[in-house]
Motif scaffolding. Sequence first.
Motif, PDB file in Angstrom:
ATOM      1  N   ALA A   1       0.796  -1.343   0.236  1.00 34.59           N
ATOM      2  CA  ALA A   1      -0.106  -0.023  -0.244  1.00 34.59           C
ATOM      3  C   ALA A   1       0.815   1.154   0.074  1.00 34.59           C
ATOM      4  O   ALA A   1       2.141   1.125   0.229  1.00 34.59           O
ATOM      5  CB  ALA A   1      -1.102   0.012   0.942  1.00 34.59           C
TER       6      ALA A   1
ATOM      7  N   ILE B   1      -4.242   0.419  -3.217  1.00 31.73           N
ATOM      8  CA  ILE B   1      -3.840  -0.912  -2.504  1.00 31.73           C
ATOM      9  C   ILE B   1      -3.396  -1.230  -3.515  1.00 31.73           C
ATOM     10  O   ILE B   1      -4.912  -1.428  -4.666  1.00 31.73           O
ATOM     11  CB  ILE B   1      -4.832  -1.133  -1.504  1.00 31.73           C
ATOM     12  CG1 ILE B   1      -4.714  -0.584  -0.116  1.00 31.73           C
ATOM     13  CG2 ILE B   1      -4.314  -2.896  -1.043  1.00 31.73           C
ATOM     14  CD1 ILE B   1      -5.752  -1.109   1.213  1.00 31.73           C
TER      15      ILE B   1
ATOM     16  N   ILE C   1      -2.789  -4.211   7.826  1.00 29.21           N
ATOM     17  CA  ILE C   1      -2.265  -3.478   6.893  1.00 29.21           C
ATOM     18  C   ILE C   1      -1.155  -2.584   8.031  1.00 29.21           C
ATOM     19  O   ILE C   1      -1.442  -2.382   9.102  1.00 29.21           O
ATOM     20  CB  ILE C   1      -3.095  -2.425   5.922  1.00 29.21           C
ATOM     21  CG1 ILE C   1      -3.502  -3.080   5.128  1.00 29.21           C
ATOM     22  CG2 ILE C   1      -1.961  -1.327   5.859  1.00 29.21           C
ATOM     23  CD1 ILE C   1      -4.182  -2.197   4.595  1.00 29.21           C
TER      24      ILE C   1
END
Length: 72
Positions: A32, A43, A56
Motif C-alpha cells: 500500500a 492498495i 496493513i
Amino acid sequence: MSKDTTNTTPTHHVYVVEGKGDTAFWTKIGAAWQHADGNGLNITLTLLPLDGRVVIRTAKAGETTRRRGRGQ
C-alpha cells in the motif's frame, strides 16, 4: 504539466493473518502507498484471501514475506 510525485516504494505492507497470538501465521499479500495528504491508501493485492483477516502495517526494512507471531 504537473510534476509526478508518486512514491514507488510502498509505505505499508498488506498481510493475511490466520490464527491468533504467538501462533498466528502472517502471509504478505500486497502493498500500500499512503496518499500525499495522509488521508488514505492505494492498495495493490497479489492474492485475495479466502480466510483470515487482512492487516496493513507500516513498511520496515528487512521484513520477510512470512512470519510467525505478532506484527511488529
